[in-house]
Motif scaffolding. Structure first.
Motif, mmCIF file in Angstrom:
data_model
loop_
_atom_site.group_PDB
_atom_site.id
_atom_site.type_symbol
_atom_site.label_atom_id
_atom_site.label_comp_id
_atom_site.label_asym_id
_atom_site.label_seq_id
_atom_site.Cartn_x
_atom_site.Cartn_y
_atom_site.Cartn_z
ATOM 1 N N TYR A 36 -6.364 -15.042 3.550
ATOM 2 C CA TYR A 36 -5.058 -15.566 3.958
ATOM 3 C C TYR A 36 -4.320 -14.643 4.917
ATOM 4 C CZ TYR A 36 -6.250 -18.215 -0.168
ATOM 5 O OH TYR A 36 -6.922 -18.982 -1.084
ATOM 6 N N ASP A 37 -4.721 -13.381 4.985
ATOM 7 C CA ASP A 37 -4.047 -12.409 5.851
ATOM 8 C C ASP A 37 -5.087 -11.418 6.376
ATOM 9 O OD1 ASP A 37 -2.486 -10.479 7.076
ATOM 10 O OD2 ASP A 37 -1.014 -10.383 5.459
ATOM 11 N N SER A 38 -5.430 -11.529 7.644
ATOM 12 C CA SER A 38 -6.490 -10.693 8.222
ATOM 13 C C SER A 38 -6.149 -9.202 8.189
ATOM 14 C CB SER A 38 -6.784 -11.128 9.653
ATOM 15 O OG SER A 38 -5.639 -10.949 10.465
ATOM 16 N N ARG A 39 -4.867 -8.848 8.063
ATOM 17 C CA ARG A 39 -4.483 -7.428 7.997
ATOM 18 C C ARG A 39 -4.990 -6.757 6.728
ATOM 19 N NH1 ARG A 39 1.756 -8.186 8.384
ATOM 20 N NH2 ARG A 39 1.103 -9.706 6.856
ATOM 21 N N CYS A 40 -5.381 -7.550 5.745
ATOM 22 C CA CYS A 40 -5.871 -7.027 4.468
ATOM 23 C C CYS A 40 -7.313 -6.544 4.567
ATOM 24 C CB CYS A 40 -5.768 -8.113 3.400
ATOM 25 S SG CYS A 40 -6.093 -7.540 1.729
ATOM 26 N N GLY A 41 -8.025 -6.977 5.592
ATOM 27 C CA GLY A 41 -9.435 -6.610 5.732
ATOM 28 C C GLY A 41 -9.618 -5.175 6.179
ATOM 29 N N ASP A 42 -10.826 -4.860 6.595
ATOM 30 C CA ASP A 42 -11.125 -3.545 7.147
ATOM 31 C C ASP A 42 -11.372 -3.706 8.639
ATOM 32 O OD1 ASP A 42 -10.907 -1.961 4.853
ATOM 33 O OD2 ASP A 42 -12.940 -2.466 4.211
ATOM 34 N N PRO A 43 -10.713 -2.925 9.479
ATOM 35 C CA PRO A 43 -9.794 -1.846 9.129
ATOM 36 C C PRO A 43 -8.490 -2.394 8.548
ATOM 37 C CG PRO A 43 -9.803 -2.128 11.500
ATOM 38 C CD PRO A 43 -10.853 -3.066 10.934
ATOM 39 N N PHE A 44 -7.979 -1.676 7.559
ATOM 40 C CA PHE A 44 -6.782 -2.076 6.829
ATOM 41 C C PHE A 44 -5.539 -1.609 7.558
ATOM 42 C CE2 PHE A 44 -3.912 -1.182 3.052
ATOM 43 C CZ PHE A 44 -3.606 -2.506 2.828
ATOM 44 N N ASP A 45 -4.523 -2.452 7.588
ATOM 45 C CA ASP A 45 -3.241 -2.123 8.232
ATOM 46 C C ASP A 45 -2.181 -1.990 7.138
ATOM 47 O OD1 ASP A 45 -1.056 -1.804 9.853
ATOM 48 O OD2 ASP A 45 -1.215 -3.759 10.819
ATOM 49 N N PRO A 46 -2.084 -0.823 6.494
ATOM 50 C CA PRO A 46 -1.200 -0.677 5.339
ATOM 51 C C PRO A 46 0.283 -0.719 5.671
ATOM 52 C CG PRO A 46 -2.050 1.454 5.952
ATOM 53 C CD PRO A 46 -2.758 0.431 6.824
ATOM 54 N N TYR A 47 0.628 -0.589 6.939
ATOM 55 C CA TYR A 47 2.045 -0.514 7.300
ATOM 56 C C TYR A 47 2.712 -1.879 7.322
ATOM 57 C CZ TYR A 47 0.365 4.059 8.434
ATOM 58 O OH TYR A 47 -0.239 5.278 8.341
ATOM 59 N N THR A 48 1.937 -2.929 7.251
ATOM 60 C CA THR A 48 2.528 -4.260 7.298
ATOM 61 C C THR A 48 2.197 -5.095 6.065
ATOM 62 O OG1 THR A 48 0.619 -5.101 8.525
ATOM 63 C CG2 THR A 48 2.488 -4.314 9.821
ATOM 64 N N ILE A 49 1.518 -4.505 5.104
ATOM 65 C CA ILE A 49 1.139 -5.215 3.880
ATOM 66 C C ILE A 49 2.094 -4.792 2.769
ATOM 67 C CG2 ILE A 49 -0.659 -5.467 2.109
ATOM 68 C CD1 ILE A 49 -1.412 -6.854 4.691
ATOM 69 N N GLY A 50 2.519 -5.755 1.985
ATOM 70 C CA GLY A 50 3.459 -5.472 0.908
ATOM 71 C C GLY A 50 2.841 -4.711 -0.239
ATOM 72 N N LEU A 51 3.682 -3.934 -0.890
ATOM 73 C CA LEU A 51 3.307 -3.215 -2.091
ATOM 74 C C LEU A 51 3.940 -3.905 -3.286
ATOM 75 C CD1 LEU A 51 3.980 0.399 -0.790
ATOM 76 C CD2 LEU A 51 1.748 -0.546 -1.373
ATOM 77 N N VAL A 52 3.276 -3.849 -4.426
ATOM 78 C CA VAL A 52 3.843 -4.415 -5.644
ATOM 79 C C VAL A 52 3.836 -3.359 -6.744
ATOM 80 C CG1 VAL A 52 3.179 -6.789 -5.136
ATOM 81 C CG2 VAL A 52 1.624 -5.355 -6.430
ATOM 82 N N ASP A 53 4.873 -3.380 -7.565
ATOM 83 C CA ASP A 53 4.894 -2.572 -8.773
ATOM 84 C C ASP A 53 4.142 -3.393 -9.810
ATOM 85 O OD1 ASP A 53 5.420 -1.336 -11.197
ATOM 86 O OD2 ASP A 53 7.499 -0.877 -10.686
ATOM 87 N N CYS A 54 2.966 -2.948 -10.151
ATOM 88 C CA CYS A 54 2.090 -3.728 -11.029
ATOM 89 C C CYS A 54 2.705 -4.005 -12.397
ATOM 90 C CB CYS A 54 0.748 -3.027 -11.182
ATOM 91 S SG CYS A 54 -0.153 -2.888 -9.630
ATOM 92 N N ASN A 55 3.624 -3.149 -12.840
ATOM 93 C CA ASN A 55 4.241 -3.338 -14.152
ATOM 94 C C ASN A 55 5.210 -4.507 -14.181
ATOM 95 O OD1 ASN A 55 2.779 -1.232 -15.091
ATOM 96 N ND2 ASN A 55 4.452 0.223 -15.114
#
Length: 149
Positions: A36-55
Motif C-alpha cells: 500500500y505504500d512503496s516507501r515501506c519497501g527497500d530501500p526504506f524511507d524512514p523519514y516519511t513513515i509513521g511510527l506507532v507506540d505499540c502499547n
C-alpha cells in the motif's frame, strides 16, 4: 526559573529517563506495508513513515493476552512478487537473537523472512544502537515539550 518551567523541566527529564533506561516497557515501531505504500519497501524511507507506540495499538484478536515486546520486519515473496511489512511483534522466539532473521518456506512459490528486534524503531533498514535511538526520540520529545511551555 518559575514553578511552571521547573515542573516542565522535571517532567521532561523523567520522560527522557523512561526512554533511556533499559527495560522501559514502551516500544515504538515503524508500521507500514509496501503493498500500500512503496516507501515501506527497500530501500526504506524512514523519514516519511509513521511510527506507532505499540502499547497503545490494538492487539490482533489471535494474540489476546500478549503484549508488544519487539519490532518486526517481514519480507514476503509470493510468486516473484515481494512485499515488506513492518509492525509491532508480540511473541519472542527465544532461539533467535536481537535483529536475527529466519525464513519459512511455503508451498506454491512462497516464502517469508522475519527479522525481529527489541529496541524502538529498529525495524527500519539501518541498525541503530538501542540506547542511541531511545535518546534521540526522548530528546526530540523533550525539546518539543519545552518549546510548548
Amino acid at each position: 526559573m518559575n514553578g511552571a518551567k521547573c515542573a516542565a523541566c522535571i517532567t521532561a527529564v523523567l520522560f527522557l529517563f523512561a526512554f533511556v533506561v533499559k527495560g522501559a516497557k514502551s516500544i515504538i515501531c515503524y508500521k507500514c506495508n509496501s503493498k500500500y505504500d512503496s516507501r515501506c519497501g527497500d530501500p526504506f524511507d524512514p523519514y516519511t513513515i509513521g511510527l506507532v507506540d505499540c502499547n497503545i495499538t490494538e492487539v490482533p484478536s489471535h494474540l489476546n493476552g500478549y503484549y508488544p515486546v519487539l519490532c518486526r520486519k517481514s519480507v514476503q515473496r509470493i510468486h516473484r512478487s515481494i512485499r515488506i511489512v513492518r509492525d509491532c511483534g508480540y511473541v519472542e522466539d527465544p532461539a533467535h537473537d536481537d535483529m536475527d532473521c529466519y525464513s519459512r518456506l511455503g508451498s506454491h512459490d512462497t516464502d517469508v523472512t522475519h527479522c525481529s528486534c527489541t529496541s524502538s524503531m529498529c525495524n527500519g533498514s539501518g541498525r541503530t544502537q538501542p540506547y542511541v535511538t531511545r535518546l534521540i526520540v526522548a530528546v526530540c520529545i523533550a525539546g518539543l515539550f519545552l518549546l510548548a511551555v
